[in-house]
Motif scaffolding. Structure first.
Motif, PDB file in Angstrom:
ATOM      1  N   TRP A   1       4.416   3.627 -24.744  1.00  0.00           N
ATOM      2  CA  TRP A   1       3.955   4.187 -23.465  1.00  0.00           C
ATOM      3  C   TRP A   1       2.893   3.309 -22.795  1.00  0.00           C
ATOM      4  O   TRP A   1       2.463   3.581 -21.692  1.00  0.00           O
ATOM      5  N   GLY A   2       2.416   2.340 -23.546  1.00  0.00           N
ATOM      6  CA  GLY A   2       1.332   1.522 -23.004  1.00  0.00           C
ATOM      7  C   GLY A   2      -0.017   2.200 -23.111  1.00  0.00           C
ATOM      8  O   GLY A   2      -0.980   1.807 -22.452  1.00  0.00           O
ATOM      9  N   VAL A   3      -0.079   3.233 -23.943  1.00  0.00           N
ATOM     10  CA  VAL A   3      -1.353   3.951 -24.129  1.00  0.00           C
ATOM     11  C   VAL A   3      -2.060   3.321 -25.313  1.00  0.00           C
ATOM     12  O   VAL A   3      -1.654   3.503 -26.464  1.00  0.00           O
TER      13      VAL A   3
ATOM     14  N   LEU B   1      -4.037  11.528 -20.390  1.00  0.00           N
ATOM     15  CA  LEU B   1      -2.705  12.134 -20.282  1.00  0.00           C
ATOM     16  C   LEU B   1      -2.834  13.652 -20.198  1.00  0.00           C
ATOM     17  O   LEU B   1      -3.730  14.231 -20.826  1.00  0.00           O
ATOM     18  N   PRO B   2      -1.939  14.298 -19.446  1.00  0.00           N
ATOM     19  CA  PRO B   2      -2.014  15.759 -19.368  1.00  0.00           C
ATOM     20  C   PRO B   2      -1.678  16.387 -20.727  1.00  0.00           C
ATOM     21  O   PRO B   2      -0.652  16.041 -21.331  1.00  0.00           O
TER      22      PRO B   2
ATOM     23  N   GLU C   1       1.790  18.391 -21.197  1.00  0.00           N
ATOM     24  CA  GLU C   1       2.971  17.524 -21.250  1.00  0.00           C
ATOM     25  C   GLU C   1       2.968  16.669 -22.504  1.00  0.00           C
ATOM     26  O   GLU C   1       4.017  16.363 -23.069  1.00  0.00           O
ATOM     27  N   LEU C   2       1.772  16.318 -22.915  1.00  0.00           N
ATOM     28  CA  LEU C   2       1.673  15.541 -24.169  1.00  0.00           C
ATOM     29  C   LEU C   2       2.159  16.392 -25.334  1.00  0.00           C
ATOM     30  O   LEU C   2       2.884  15.917 -26.218  1.00  0.00           O
TER      31      LEU C   2
ATOM     32  N   GLU D   1       4.302  18.722 -25.210  1.00  0.00           N
ATOM     33  CA  GLU D   1       5.767  18.835 -25.134  1.00  0.00           C
ATOM     34  C   GLU D   1       6.442  17.647 -25.812  1.00  0.00           C
ATOM     35  O   GLU D   1       7.585  17.721 -26.231  1.00  0.00           O
ATOM     36  N   ARG D   2       5.738  16.550 -25.847  1.00  0.00           N
ATOM     37  CA  ARG D   2       6.340  15.320 -26.369  1.00  0.00           C
ATOM     38  C   ARG D   2       5.919  15.003 -27.798  1.00  0.00           C
ATOM     39  O   ARG D   2       6.725  14.537 -28.595  1.00  0.00           O
ATOM     40  N   LEU D   3       4.668  15.220 -28.075  1.00  0.00           N
ATOM     41  CA  LEU D   3       4.196  14.840 -29.418  1.00  0.00           C
ATOM     42  C   LEU D   3       3.819  16.056 -30.263  1.00  0.00           C
ATOM     43  O   LEU D   3       3.335  15.901 -31.392  1.00  0.00           O
ATOM     44  N   GLY D   4       3.989  17.243 -29.741  1.00  0.00           N
ATOM     45  CA  GLY D   4       3.714  18.451 -30.511  1.00  0.00           C
ATOM     46  C   GLY D   4       2.240  18.594 -30.846  1.00  0.00           C
ATOM     47  O   GLY D   4       1.367  18.092 -30.125  1.00  0.00           O
TER      48      GLY D   4
END
Lengths: 541, 1074
Positions: free
Chosen positions: A189-191, A200-201, A204-205, A207-210
């Motif tokens: 992600w470039g993070v 990052l929100p 939504e985070l 939702e993606r990484l639990g």
């Protein structure tokens, strides 16, 4: 509430440098692996700048001039880690064993003892230096923030409450120790910094990484708190004593050992435990080596002469200090260290004590403690390698056997498994080919002289006995272990010998095996092609 | 006289330690007149023993140890041809019904097929020893009685072996008792497993490998002593001095064994011809048809020349009764043609006008004046050799299966490929046996054979020191010795890539057959050379990557350009092709694309087809080592006069300006200067052909010198001629073979020059092949103006395809190449097929939609696709926010789509009430993806992702981003170099696409550096290589400084300094170590 975290960068290298202060300030790379293959497993910044890469072979690493190559030392790492814990405990009773290279401590209530948090941090850094370690120290109101700040910022860092997110923002996300898979995703992600992650929100985070995403997000913002997981003492009970002068006599040594064993046993007893093994480690005086007593096997090499270690494995857990002392004494008598002792470390491996209840109809077996004592006494007499149950190894090498540890039979249950001699009313006979004369092997094999005629033995003499060969069968040739230095080739002969009437046994060692005034007998001789000599392997009954 | 009648060779695969040739040599040294080879379940080593025995006038008896159901082995000797047939049949049956390397013979099979075989009772693994161990003397007697029933009383010998072992002697006494009881003869053997005593160590090592043990743990699996070697007859007589009849019987039995492999009874199958016609008649008719179609357009004189040549060839074919062979090959070619499988004969068959007329080959031998005798001659008395090149992959397999179907399972088989121990495999397995750690083994294996060239410092000592190993250590020394000992010993039997043997009757009566690892394949127990030695005719059906490329290109051209290109009728002397060749613009072209070829092309400056033939043949180790390249080029450029080693050689060498370049020339030279007969010249050719030829070459060399001396050739000329011939021993091309390859080279060049898009797509679809990585092929095509589009799941298929260029794409070729999903690393082919299938139904509307409709797709695959931008265009170019979607937007979505929602949410996602409904439903309209909070990838990040995910980039070359900075540093681009004068001090930089250290280049290393403008060549001297070894070998990007060599349009930089260049983290690949 405030927490401090102490982090030792390049921990593996520092652990080694701590034991060898001359390396301080130099480029150091550590190699590890199984000889002869060594590869670089750690290097300090200076070494990396010199071009060293992790994974390089030792031979390649040695080509870099100005880089000191040392073997990795897990022992030193353990000690350095213990020192790190000690460093924590020297300030606070509430210490967390965060990682091999870092500890965290609760500073609550310490201000009155040690001053401000900054002073405590400075004190910790100074003490670390005194311990031979260069450490990063960070203090924050949040434990996690302190740990991550210590990992990310050099020197002393104080993070005032409310500034956590901002201060952590510049650190790489790696300091949060995310799972490898998550780190990979973040990289994709470039993070790369905590700041980017914090931006990052959260929903939504998640939702993606639990949950892991939420955890990391909070960590990156410095918003996650947890309580300290208090470190527990090592499960190994260890006592040690450094001596001002080397001890070379057994009696004074036994006195010291007794004291240590008393302490060990008392500690074990307090926790309702007993020792299943006692490891003794002696640092020896190397400058003026002097033997206590002549040992049967002398330790070789430098490391063996400076440290002497023994393990006293016990058949059942014990905490009788007198008994343990006696066993240790016998062990030391059987194979004494080669030089005076400068330091004693005794470590007891704890185990639940033995609970035994004798059955009315069970046969008596020897008391395990006494049996152990007897075996130790015998080992003292004949040497460790010469006591135990004999076993035949899988080899063609004639006469080869090894001894394994002796265990008494385990009562009736095992006996029932033995095959009965009479089955179905018929007596079993050994299979064909197994019958024959008994054969007694002579150990050690006595040398012999053999006169040959057309390659066949005609006349022999050994142990003062002389005789003519009346019948010969052979040669039976075996050879092997050709890849080892002790390769062998034996040509065996079975010889029927008619001894001279004047022949008399001279050797005492084979008294029971050789007749005093023999007439004739059946013997096995062999010619050792490597040594170029004849020997008598044994005699047939 | 004692004769050894029970010996195993290394062809018992890990149960014997010497090659048959060595056994024969030792027998000859011992003065033994015969030897019987009994390998395990096969006659693998028989041809080699047969040939070796012929040389030393030894009689080679055959047999085998055949495994029984109980695991012990029947040692059987072949008495007659019927016996040999039976043995082959027995072994074939047991092998074909079992898995590879397994199987056993059944007693009923033995009962039916024991005629002509003699059975021994065996050593410790034989039937008698097993019976004695099981039930004593009674069981032993019963066992021997059964053998008598099976083989006949006169055909059973009670075997006695003496290896100084008590148990064995006890068995011998029991065997003697049984022999007396049953009145059977006794036979002394030594159960030989190695030729010389010291090879016991190899045998022990093999035992460990076979049992997956180490020497330290193998225990009594190892041999008891080193007595199982070939002993002197006198020694055996002494050992059996109490049983002289056991020794005498060896001579007697040997005299009974009359069968040798000279009496094999092989027949090539007859081609079924129409009733009333003979095979020759039929062949004549087919050839005549070919004559008119191939040569019909020639002028009368040339046509007549061709006709005469064909008649001459047909006469020879008739005389040698080979019509069937030509027809069978013709039949295979016809099958391929009918099924649109590209096929072309190569090798010496191209010398035959009959082959050309039949369509087997594509080179006109009459036009090229090729030597027919090289292919077939009356005096040689051996089968001709026709190799057919087919597209590698499925098409070739179809041709192979056709041959199986046509000749039956037992009528055709693949030849074997005996896998032998080589440096790396030997190091790995011997290391394991000696209990070396896996990391050490890896390191050792990597050390061995990394470079083709070894300089004087590449000693074993140094290699071991580099690996951190001390050669003074006895174990390591032993490792080295064992590695050396096992070199070239067989490890197991593989399958030759394309060699097929066909037989008139049952092939399994000529040589045992066994199943190959590949299902549906059967292999014979002999390799290609052995089959040739035994006079078994073979047809090589070889897979060639370039044939597949050509076939694919033609298909694409047919479909997309709507044109039919006939490779047989390509315009000759196409100026565009020759211009490209002269400029060495040959990336991707068959056989002429390597760095060495490229550096030769501008000097050779091809003008006609024959120049390509020379070009293909000249860059080979033979001409290079023979120092023939430069003289030829100098003479071609007129810088050196044409002269001949001897005036008599002028007719042979005139075509190649006095420099021998082809095998045929060497043979003719030998015939002219040394008076070699055709047969002797053929022997010379075969000695040049294989690896086991050194001794043969030396013999021939002596003969040559003798012959030349007789003909009064001066010593200096003799030396020159010998040097030419010796260097050809390391690979030299026959002219016909070079011509066949040159045809393919021309065809590939033509397609590349005129149909670049189709050719590039076909090349990319047939990787790995050729000299360059796909990344280089793409960059080369882009430099020629081809547009290459990235992988996109909305339009990419599995292979790379052609797309019409839209008007806004501007001028240039008509088509662009769309990279196929095959280049998305980590994406499984079956998932790609599903994607393409679903997409054909209706486009994907979102990542979720893709995930839902292709449920097999894994998160890692979605991520891989997203990372290379292949998902960017799902649901149009723009995301919900109306801005162009970038890769990180998609990655952000993928992470969400890939995470399975809980069962509650999953159910809520589809509004269906029954299972059926759920199964057919699509998810409710996907939530429009909000713009991601992630920043787009930088150019560098995209590069890294492209190389990681596809091994290439279709965007700018990594160096293009740094050109301005490099210019400031005085770094020249590759395209600038040809314009600079020779000797200019230059700096060049690029991605290393090839590193070579050829065996012929005396330690020089050649680097190919690619930048956005082209490829620059750098030469690293051995001194610089030694100094900066790490820098030359490791980094992906290099900066090289040195003096420019610009002569005859050949441009390279002779490096004096080399250093790594840090431009990108992208991992480009290099084609190294050739």
């Amino acid at each position: 509430m405030a927490f401090a975290s102490i982090y030792v960068p390049d921990f593996l290298v520092q652990a080694v440098v701590r034991a060898e202060p001359a390396l301080r300030g130099r480029a150091v790379a550590l190699v590890d692996g199984t000889p002869p293959l060594w590869s670089v497993v750690a290097a300090n910044e200076a070494a990396l700048q010199a071009g060293i890469e992790l994974g390089l072979a030792k031979a390649q690493a040695e080509q870099f001039r100005g880089v000191e190559i040392r073997p990795r030392s897990q022992g030193q790492e353990k000690i350095a880690h213990a020192a790190l814990l000690d460093l924590g405990w020297s300030v606070s009773p509430r210490v967390e064993d965060t990682a091999p290279d870092s500890v965290a401590l609760d500073l609550a209530g310490l201000n009155s003892l040690f001053g401000s948090e900054e002073e405590i941090a400075r004190r910790l850094a100074q003490r670390a230096s005194g311990f031979g370690l260069i450490a990063h120290v960070a203090v924050a109101a949040n434990l996690e923030v302190a740990i991550h700040a210590a990992r990310g910022f050099p020197g002393i860092t104080l993070i005032p409450p409310g500034e956590e997110s901002e201060r952590l923002g510049s650190l790489p996300v790696g300091v949060l120790s995310p799972a490898a898979e998550v780190l990979e995703t973040l990289e994709r992600w470039g993070v790369r910094t905590c700041g980017a992650l914090a931006a990052l929100p959260a929903l939504e985070l998640s939702e993606r990484l639990g949950q892991e995403g939420i955890r990391l997000h909070e960590l990156a913002r410095g918003a996650r708190s947890r309580s300290l997981a208090l470190a527990e003492a090592d499960p190994i009970f260890e006592e040690e004593m450094a001596l001002e002068y080397g001890v070379a006599e057994l009696e004074p040594l036994a006195f010291l050992l007794g004291r240590l064993l008393d302490q060990l046993c008392a500690r074990l007893a307090a926790r309702s435990l007993a020792a299943i093994a006692v490891r003794s480690r002696f640092d020896l005086e190397t400058r003026f080596p002097k033997k206590i007593r002549r040992g049967k096997k002398e330790p070789r090499g430098e490391s063996a002469s400076s440290v002497y270690e023994k393990v006293l494995a016990l058949p059942v857990p014990m905490r009788n200090s007198k008994m343990l002392l006696q066993l240790l004494r016998l062990q030391l008598q059987a194979s004494p260290p080669a030089a005076p002792i400068l330091k004693i470390v005794l470590a007891a491996e704890p185990a639940r004590p033995r609970t035994a209840q004798g059955g009315l109809f069970l046969p008596c077996s020897p008391d395990p403690e006494k049996l152990e004592l007897t075996i130790a006494r015998l080992a003292n007499l004949v040497g460790d390698a010469n006591i135990g149950s004999p076993e035949l190894p899988d080899t063609h090498r004639p006469g080869e056997f090894r001894t394994s540890r002796f265990f008494p039979p385990r009562g009736t249950a095992d006996r029932r498994k033995e095959e009965p001699a009479v089955a179905n009313g018929e007596l079993r006979v050994p299979p064909a080919g197994r019958q024959g004369n008994g054969f007694r092997i002579f150990r050690p094999t006595p040398p012999a002289s053999v006169a040959l005629h057309e390659g066949h033995p005609m006349r022999v003499s050994f142990c003062g006995l002389r005789g003519d060969v009346t019948a010969a069968s052979g040669p039976w040739r075996t050879s092997g272990d050709w890849w080892r230095e002790d390769a062998w080739q034996h040509d065996e002969w079975d010889l029927e010998i008619h001894f001279d009437s004047s022949s008399r046994r001279r050797e005492k060692t084979l008294r029971s095996l050789l007749p005093r005034e023999p007439q004739h007998g059946l013997y096995r001789f062999y010619y050792d092609s490597v040594a170029g000599k004849w020997f008598v392997r044994g005699a047939y009954d | 006289m004692y004769i050894e009648l029970h010996a195993r060779s290394a062809f018992s695969f890990l149960e014997g330690a010497s090659l048959p040739e060595e056994l024969a040599d030792v027998c000859a040294e011992h003065g033994m007149p015969a030897l019987a080879l009994l390998d395990r379940d096969g006659v693998y080593g028989a041809p080699r023993l047969h040939l070796a025995a012929k040389k030393s006038s030894l009689q080679a008896h055959l047999g085998a140890e055949v495994t029984s159901a109980a695991g012990w082995r029947y040692p059987m000797l072949v008495e007659s041809r019927a016996g040999y047939r039976n043995l082959c049949g027995l072994i074939t049956r047991m092998k074909l019904r079992a898995r590879k390397n397994e199987g056993h013979v059944l007693p009923e099979e033995l009962a039916a097929g024991a005629a002509g075989l003699i059975c021994l009772t065996g050593g410790e693994e034989g039937p008698l020893a097993q019976a004695l161990a099981r039930g004593g003397i009674e069981a032993g007697t019963e066992c021997v009685r059964k053998l008598c029933e099976l083989f006949g009383r006169g055909n059973v010998y009670v075997e006695l072996q003496r290896h100084f072992c008590r148990a064995e002697e006890a068995r011998n006494q029991a065997a003697l008792e049984i022999a007396r009881k049953l009145s059977l003869p006794v036979l002394a053997t030594n159960g030989v497993r190695h030729a010389r005593p010291r090879q016991r160590e190899v045998l022990d090592a093999f035992t460990c490998i076979r049992h997956h043990r180490t020497l330290a743990t193998a225990g009594r699996l190892l041999t008891r002593n080193a007595e199982r070697h070939l002993k002197l007859p006198a020694e055996m007589e002494r050992l059996f001095s109490d049983l002289p009849e056991a020794v005498a019987n060896t001579e007697m039995l040997s005299s009974r064994l009359q069968f040798t492999l000279s009496d094999l009874g092989y027949q090539f199958p007859k081609y079924p011809v129409p009733e009333g016609a003979s095979q020759m008649h039929f062949l004549r008719a087919r050839t005549r048809e070919g004559l008119s179609s191939r040569y019909g357009s020639y002028n009368e004189a040339d046509y007549e020349r061709a006709r005469k040549q064909i008649e001459r060839e047909l006469a020879v074919i008739d005389k040698l009764d080979l019509a069937g062979y030509f027809l069978i090959v013709w039949d295979i070619v016809c099958f391929c043609r009918e099924h649109n499988i590209l096929v072309q004969g190569r090798g010496s068959a191209a010398n035959s006008a009959v082959c050309y007329a039949l369509g087997i080959t594509a080179v006109d031998p009459v036009g090229m004046e090729l030597l027919f005798e090289r292919f077939l001659s009356e005096e040689r008395g051996e089968w001709p050799d026709i190799d057919l090149d087919l597209p590698s992959g499925d098409q070739r397999e179809r041709a192979i299966q056709y041959v199986y179907e046509r000749y039956g399972k037992l009528g055709a088989a693949m030849t074997a490929n005996v896998i032998t121990y080589r440096g790396r495999s030997a190091a790995r397995e011997i290391g394991k046996v000696l209990s070396f750690e896996p990391e050490t083994l890896d390191r050792l294996a990597r050390l061995v054979g990394a470079w083709e060239y070894k300089d004087a410092d590449d000693t074993l000592d140094r290699q071991f020191r580099d690996a951190g190993l001390d050669l003074r250590h006895p174990l390591i020394r032993k490792f080295f010795e064992l590695c050396r000992e096992v070199q070239d010993l067989p490890r197991h039997l593989g399958q030759h890539s394309g060699g097929m043997v066909i037989c008139q009757g049952q092939l399994d009566s000529v040589v045992p057959l066994e199943p190959a690892s590949m299902p549906g394949r059967v292999v014979v127990q002999w390799d290609k050379e052995d089959c040739a030695d035994m006079g078994i005719v073979k047809v090589d059906l070889l897979g060639l990557g370039m044939m597949a490329v050509l076939e694919d290109s033609l298909q694409i051209i047919r479909e997309r350009y709507g044109q039919e290109v006939d490779l047989g009728r390509l315009p000759p002397n196409d100026p565009v092709v020759y211009e490209a060749l002269r400029k060495a613009d040959t990336v991707g072209m068959f056989q002429i694309e390597s760095r060495a070829q490229m550096s030769c092309l501008p000097r050779l400056r091809p003008k006609c087809f024959y120049d390509i033939v020379v070009q293909v043949a000249i860059i080979r180790p033979g001409p290079i080592v023979g120092k023939m390249v430069n003289p030829y080029l100098r003479r071609r450029q007129g810088r050196e006069s044409v002269h001949y080693s001897h005036p008599s050689l002028e007719p042979v060498l005139a075509r190649t300006l006095g420099v021998p370049l082809f095998q045929e020339q060497l043979l003719r030279m030998a015939m002219i200067v040394a008076g070699f007969s055709g047969g002797e010249a053929e022997e010379l050719r075969r000695a040049m052909g294989f690896k086991r030829s050194e001794a043969r070459m030396k013999e021939i060399e002596k003969k040559l010198r003798r012959g030349m001396g007789k003909n009064g050739i001066a010593p200096a000329a003799q030396e020159e001629i010998i040097q030419s011939i010796r260097s050809f021993a390391l690979y030299g091309f026959p002219e016909s073979h070079a011509a066949s390859f040159a045809l393919l080279a021309y065809a590939s060049a033509y397609l590349k020059c005129h149909y670049l898009a189709a050719f590039t797509a076909a090349m990319l679809n047939n990787q790995p092949m050729g000299f360059y990585q796909p990344a280089t092929l793409v960059k080369d095509a882009q430099r020629r103006g081809l547009k290459v589009k990235p992988i996109d799941v909305t339009c990419s298929d599995w292979p790379c395809t052609l797309e019409n260029l839209s008007p806004q794409d501007g001028d240039g070729p008509d088509f662009a190449v769309r990279l196929g999903l095959r280049y998305a690393k980590g994406l499984r082919a079956e998932v790609a097929a599903e994607i393409v299938g679903e997409r054909a139904l209706r486009p994907f509307v979102s990542i979720e939609d893709l995930k839902f409709r292709v449920p097999a797709i894994q998160k890692s695959e979605l991520t891989a696709l997203a990372e290379i931008g292949a998902l960017n265009f799902i649901a149009g170019k723009r995301g919900a926010a109306g801005r162009t979607r970038h890769r990180r937007d998609v990655l952000w979505q993928v992470e969400r789509a890939a995470r399975r929602p809980g069962p509650l949410l999953e159910a809520a996602g589809t509004s269906c009430e029954s299972d059926e409904e759920c199964a057919s439903a699509t998810p409710t309209a996907p939530t429009p993806a909000a713009a991601s909070p992630l920043l787009p990838m930088t150019a560098e990040e995209r590069l890294v992702a492209d190389f990681r995910g596809t091994g290439m980039t279709v965007g700018p070359h990594p160096l293009a981003y740094h050109r301005a900075e490099m210019k400031r540093q005085g770094i020249r681009s590759a395209s600038e170099l040809p314009g600079l004068p020779d000797g200019t001090w230059v700096r060049v930089a690029g991605a290393v696409i090839a590193r070579q250290r050829p065996g012929t280049a005396k330690g020089f290393v050649f680097l190919s550096l690619e930048d956005e403008t082209g490829i620059a060549n750098a030469i690293i001297t051995p001194r610089l290589f030694a100094k900066d070894h790490g820098v030359v070998v490791r980094p992906s990007f290099l900066l090289v400084e040195g003096r420019l060599q610009n002569q005859d349009n050949v441009v390279s930089v002779k490096a004096e300094r080399v250093r790594p260049l840090s431009v990108t983290r992208a991992e480009t690949a290099s084609h190294d170590f050739h």
